[in-house]
Design a protein around this motif. Structure first.
Motif, PDB file in Angstrom:
ATOM      1  N   TYR A   1      -4.899   4.640  -5.789  1.00 35.67           N
ATOM      2  CA  TYR A   1      -4.930   6.233  -6.120  1.00 35.67           C
ATOM      3  C   TYR A   1      -6.153   6.670  -5.874  1.00 35.67           C
ATOM      4  CZ  TYR A   1      -5.166  10.223  -9.045  1.00 35.67           C
ATOM      5  OH  TYR A   1      -5.095  11.306  -9.466  1.00 35.67           O
TER       6      TYR A   1
ATOM      7  N   GLU B   1      -6.371   7.289  -2.143  1.00 38.70           N
ATOM      8  CA  GLU B   1      -5.447   8.365  -1.598  1.00 38.70           C
ATOM      9  C   GLU B   1      -6.015   9.711  -2.109  1.00 38.70           C
ATOM     10  OE1 GLU B   1      -1.521   6.939  -2.851  1.00 38.70           O
ATOM     11  OE2 GLU B   1      -1.680   5.052  -1.466  1.00 38.70           O
ATOM     12  N   VAL B   2      -6.540   9.983  -3.146  1.00 40.73           N
ATOM     13  CA  VAL B   2      -6.870  11.189  -3.641  1.00 40.73           C
ATOM     14  C   VAL B   2      -8.219  11.565  -3.033  1.00 40.73           C
ATOM     15  CG1 VAL B   2      -7.571  12.491  -5.821  1.00 40.73           C
ATOM     16  CG2 VAL B   2      -5.562  11.238  -5.517  1.00 40.73           C
TER      17      VAL B   2
ATOM     18  N   ARG C   1       4.043   2.651  -8.130  1.00 42.33           N
ATOM     19  CA  ARG C   1       3.840   1.160  -8.032  1.00 42.33           C
ATOM     20  C   ARG C   1       3.419   0.544  -9.442  1.00 42.33           C
ATOM     21  NH1 ARG C   1      -0.491   3.858  -3.804  1.00 42.33           N
ATOM     22  NH2 ARG C   1       0.618   3.405  -1.921  1.00 42.33           N
TER      23      ARG C   1
ATOM     24  N   ARG D   1       2.928   8.370  -6.630  1.00 44.80           N
ATOM     25  CA  ARG D   1       2.981   7.215  -6.034  1.00 44.80           C
ATOM     26  C   ARG D   1       2.200   6.144  -6.974  1.00 44.80           C
ATOM     27  NH1 ARG D   1       1.998   9.624  -1.474  1.00 44.80           N
ATOM     28  NH2 ARG D   1      -0.362   9.091  -1.272  1.00 44.80           N
TER      29      ARG D   1
ATOM     30  N   ILE E   1       5.653  -9.212   7.968  1.00 39.72           N
ATOM     31  CA  ILE E   1       5.148  -8.308   6.581  1.00 39.72           C
ATOM     32  C   ILE E   1       5.879  -9.285   5.437  1.00 39.72           C
ATOM     33  CG2 ILE E   1       4.989  -6.554   5.253  1.00 39.72           C
ATOM     34  CD1 ILE E   1       5.550  -6.073   9.111  1.00 39.72           C
TER      35      ILE E   1
ATOM     36  N   ARG F   1      -2.485  -9.466  -3.274  1.00 36.37           N
ATOM     37  CA  ARG F   1      -1.644  -9.985  -4.235  1.00 36.37           C
ATOM     38  C   ARG F   1      -1.812 -11.649  -4.090  1.00 36.37           C
ATOM     39  NH1 ARG F   1       4.094  -9.422  -5.759  1.00 36.37           N
ATOM     40  NH2 ARG F   1       3.707  -7.395  -5.776  1.00 36.37           N
TER      41      ARG F   1
ATOM     42  N   PRO G   1       0.061  11.601  -4.943  1.00 31.33           N
ATOM     43  CA  PRO G   1      -0.424  10.237  -5.385  1.00 31.33           C
ATOM     44  C   PRO G   1      -0.308   9.881  -6.642  1.00 31.33           C
ATOM     45  CG  PRO G   1      -2.175  12.107  -3.997  1.00 31.33           C
ATOM     46  CD  PRO G   1      -0.807  12.620  -4.326  1.00 31.33           C
TER      47      PRO G   1
ATOM     48  N   LEU H   1       7.690  -6.170  -2.275  1.00 33.12           N
ATOM     49  CA  LEU H   1       7.392  -4.837  -2.430  1.00 33.12           C
ATOM     50  C   LEU H   1       6.377  -4.470  -1.200  1.00 33.12           C
ATOM     51  CD1 LEU H   1       6.933  -4.660  -6.454  1.00 33.12           C
ATOM     52  CD2 LEU H   1       8.772  -3.666  -5.013  1.00 33.12           C
ATOM     53  N   ILE H   2       5.379  -5.285  -0.800  1.00 35.82           N
ATOM     54  CA  ILE H   2       4.636  -5.070   0.424  1.00 35.82           C
ATOM     55  C   ILE H   2       5.648  -4.278   1.369  1.00 35.82           C
ATOM     56  CG2 ILE H   2       2.829  -5.939   1.898  1.00 35.82           C
ATOM     57  CD1 ILE H   2       1.877  -7.742  -0.559  1.00 35.82           C
TER      58      ILE H   2
ATOM     59  N   PRO I   1      -0.229   1.021   9.148  1.00 39.91           N
ATOM     60  CA  PRO I   1       0.779   0.401   7.980  1.00 39.91           C
ATOM     61  C   PRO I   1       0.591  -1.036   8.276  1.00 39.91           C
ATOM     62  CG  PRO I   1       1.717   2.224   9.270  1.00 39.91           C
ATOM     63  CD  PRO I   1       0.375   2.054   9.843  1.00 39.91           C
ATOM     64  N   TYR I   2       0.728  -1.697   9.237  1.00 36.90           N
ATOM     65  CA  TYR I   2       0.626  -3.232   9.290  1.00 36.90           C
ATOM     66  C   TYR I   2      -0.704  -3.663   8.587  1.00 36.90           C
ATOM     67  CZ  TYR I   2       0.264  -7.914  10.644  1.00 36.90           C
ATOM     68  OH  TYR I   2       0.322  -9.310  10.373  1.00 36.90           O
TER      69      TYR I   2
ATOM     70  N   VAL J   1      -3.703  -0.500  -8.603  1.00 41.77           N
ATOM     71  CA  VAL J   1      -3.050   0.957  -8.637  1.00 41.77           C
ATOM     72  C   VAL J   1      -3.862   2.033  -8.684  1.00 41.77           C
ATOM     73  CG1 VAL J   1      -1.402   2.449  -9.851  1.00 41.77           C
ATOM     74  CG2 VAL J   1      -0.832  -0.067  -9.641  1.00 41.77           C
TER      75      VAL J   1
ATOM     76  N   GLU K   1       6.960  -0.867   0.994  1.00 41.78           N
ATOM     77  CA  GLU K   1       5.715   0.103   1.203  1.00 41.78           C
ATOM     78  C   GLU K   1       5.366   0.211   2.770  1.00 41.78           C
ATOM     79  OE1 GLU K   1       2.695   1.589  -1.012  1.00 41.78           O
ATOM     80  OE2 GLU K   1       2.793   0.284  -2.423  1.00 41.78           O
ATOM     81  N   TYR K   2       5.600  -0.953   3.502  1.00 37.33           N
ATOM     82  CA  TYR K   2       5.366  -0.915   4.946  1.00 37.33           C
ATOM     83  C   TYR K   2       6.560  -0.088   5.419  1.00 37.33           C
ATOM     84  CZ  TYR K   2       5.154  -2.543   9.863  1.00 37.33           C
ATOM     85  OH  TYR K   2       5.063  -2.285  11.120  1.00 37.33           O
TER      86      TYR K   2
ATOM     87  N   ARG L   1      -2.730  -5.642   1.283  1.00 35.39           N
ATOM     88  CA  ARG L   1      -1.887  -5.681   0.255  1.00 35.39           C
ATOM     89  C   ARG L   1      -1.284  -7.270  -0.236  1.00 35.39           C
ATOM     90  NH1 ARG L   1       1.037  -0.351   1.641  1.00 35.39           N
ATOM     91  NH2 ARG L   1      -0.476   1.217   0.435  1.00 35.39           N
ATOM     92  N   PHE L   2      -1.094  -7.797   1.095  1.00 32.77           N
ATOM     93  CA  PHE L   2      -0.825  -9.185   1.043  1.00 32.77           C
ATOM     94  C   PHE L   2      -1.901 -10.014   0.316  1.00 32.77           C
ATOM     95  CE2 PHE L   2       1.162 -13.142   1.916  1.00 32.77           C
ATOM     96  CZ  PHE L   2       0.028 -13.887   2.464  1.00 32.77           C
TER      97      PHE L   2
ATOM     98  N   ALA M   1      -0.445  -3.504   5.013  1.00 35.57           N
ATOM     99  CA  ALA M   1       0.597  -4.509   4.342  1.00 35.57           C
ATOM    100  C   ALA M   1      -0.260  -5.780   4.234  1.00 35.57           C
ATOM    101  CB  ALA M   1       1.752  -4.605   5.159  1.00 35.57           C
TER     102      ALA M   1
ATOM    103  N   GLU N   1       6.044   3.512   5.167  1.00 33.92           N
ATOM    104  CA  GLU N   1       4.840   4.065   5.994  1.00 33.92           C
ATOM    105  C   GLU N   1       4.915   4.061   7.556  1.00 33.92           C
ATOM    106  OE1 GLU N   1       1.487   1.963   4.611  1.00 33.92           O
ATOM    107  OE2 GLU N   1       1.607   3.070   2.503  1.00 33.92           O
TER     108      GLU N   1
END
Lengths: 226, 226
Positions: A73, A76-77, B95, B91, B64, A99, B88, B68-69, A88-89, A69, B72-73, A95-96, A92, B76
């Motif tokens: 952050y 993004e900031v 999360r 967000r 995807i 995880r 942010p 949760l992923i 976006p893909y 997280v 988010e996808y 992020r996959f 994702a 977006e």
């Protein structure tokens, strides 16, 4: 935005490292506040009352917790080095893998070090499968993020240093160049990257944490801080 | 024209529910492909070869996975409804709480239902603490997302609908109006939202499903599909 940044962390922790490397990739100034996890500071408990864990990023007066997280952050900031892709893909997908690392690789790696007998054999088999899958994701690139470090590289940091140290302390040799040449090559690239070098702990520091606590960690299957 | 968005899922799964509600909030035209988890389709295995689980979102032939992923996808990739906040820090908080639900609330509640004796007491204690902490986040708001549902509300969908069913089948009363008046009020409001209602299975069907599998789930502590 001129708000101060403080990072409550612990150099031995790969989670703390994740937050630190993200800050360094963005080139932002921050103050690193060392936490003694055997004697957590009042400030840590105030800023992370629910989980009481490091890392905690304090941006001005605002705390952000949980390493991924925090990394998202920071991305993004702050401008500069992109940690997650824009698409976006691809986000994702990153992020996959983040995880996959936190829910499969890391727990399997940990338990393979701190169990024995049949239980250990089972975890070792799981680790081998997961490392092979993860190595496949590199697809011949320098980093999981391509030419430069991205989210997956940061989340996989423990494979670049911590796992090697832990397996040495417990007498395993799972992550080695023969079996995982690309992953080991990635580990070296990661360790030598500028932003990483600046905040990677010395190997001896990690050995110094695990070696004297080996029996207690084995008994508990969890880190012991005192 | 064939739908370019497909969702592989099941109506009985709270994880599939998260993805479905996200698509409905964005008013995306999608095809829902029901998976029989006792006989996983070739399509599921092709699009999620590593985990072989639902939900899987297929968008323009790309898949995807991880609920949760997926959410988010969807946030977006599609215009319209804002599932995550634009700020942010907000967000990061969303999360964090989604993670808290997945890592603390759900596991403790699930195990409270499917254990007994001292072990159950332990899990019930953890679940109560986690639910109290979660409830406090509502802080006078209608939803975790504010006036309308957001990321955390979707993450907590299992709490709103499935928890009542599970505890009824298991014969316990953890999430009740006396102990958690605010959370129970939120659950009613959440389940009344149009996009949510459209994706929920009839309660009686789900109760019957879990009741018929009760012994097997108690034995394995895991969902049972056949």
């Amino acid at each position: 935005m001129g708000e101060t940044l403080k990072l409550f962390g612990w150099k031995v922790s790969p989670y703390s490292h994740r937050a630190e490397v993200a800050l360094r990739l963005k080139g932002v100034k921050y103050e690193f506040i060392h936490e003694d996890l055997a004697n957590k500071s009042d400030m840590l408990i105030r800023y992370n009352p629910i989980l009481k864990k490091i890392p905690v990023l304090l941006h001005g007066d605002t705390p952000i917790v949980e390493s991924q997280v925090i990394v998202e952050y920071i991305d993004e900031v702050f401008d500069g080095h992109p940690i997650l892709p824009k698409d976006p893909y691809k986000r994702a997908e990153a992020r996959f893998w983040a995880r996959f690392i936190d829910e499969k690789v890391r727990p399997q790696v940990w338990m393979s070090c701190w169990t024995d007998g049949e239980t250990q054999k089972s975890f070792i088999a799981q680790v081998k499968e997961s490392l092979a899958i993860l190595q496949g994701r590199l697809e011949g690139k320098k980093f999981f993020g391509g030419d430069s470090i991205g989210l997956i590289d940061i989340m996989a940091c423990s494979l670049a240093l911590w796992f090697g140290v832990m397996q040495e302390v417990v007498g395993l040799n799972l992550l080695n160049e023969d079996d995982y040449p690309e992953l080991c090559q990635w580990g070296e690239e990661y360790r030598n990257a500028e932003a990483v070098k600046e905040c990677l702990p010395e190997r001896e520091l990690i050995v110094g944490f695990f070696a004297p606590r080996k029996d207690r960690i084995f008994a508990k299957k969890a880190p012991v801080y005192d | 024209m064939a739908e370019t968005v497909k969702l592989l899922g099941t109506k009985g799964s709270p994880y599939s529910h998260r993805a479905e509600v996200a698509l409905r909030l964005k008013e995306v035209n999608f095809e829902f492909l029901h998976e029989d988890l006792a006989h996983k389709s070739d399509m599921l295995l092709r699009y999620n070869p590593i985990h072989k689980k639902i939900p899987v979102l297929v968008h323009e032939e790309k898949s995807i996975v991880e609920s949760l992923i997926v959410v988010e996808y969807v946030h977006e990739a599609f215009n319209g409804y804002a599932i995550l906040p634009s700020d942010p820090y907000e967000r990061a908080m969303a999360r964090f709480w989604a993670r808290y639900i997945d890592e603390k609330v759900i596991p403790a509640f699930w195990m409270s239902c499917w254990t007994d004796g001292e072990m159950q007491k332990g899990f019930i204690g953890q679940a109560k603490e986690a639910l109290t902490i979660l409830e406090s986040q509502l802080k006078g708001k209608k939803f975790f997302g504010g006036d309308s549902i957001g990321f955390v509300d979707l993450a907590a969908g299992m709490v709103a609908f499935w928890f009542g069913i599970l505890q009824e089948v298991a014969g316990i009363s953890l999430l009740n109006e006396e102990d958690y008046p605010v959370l129970c009020r939120w659950a009613d409001d959440y389940c009344s939202v149009e996009a949510v209602k459209e994706s929920l299975l009839d309660r009686k069907l789900l109760v019957a499903h879990f009741a018929s599998k009760k012994e097997k789930i108690f034995a394995t502590k895991a969902p049972v599909y056949d």
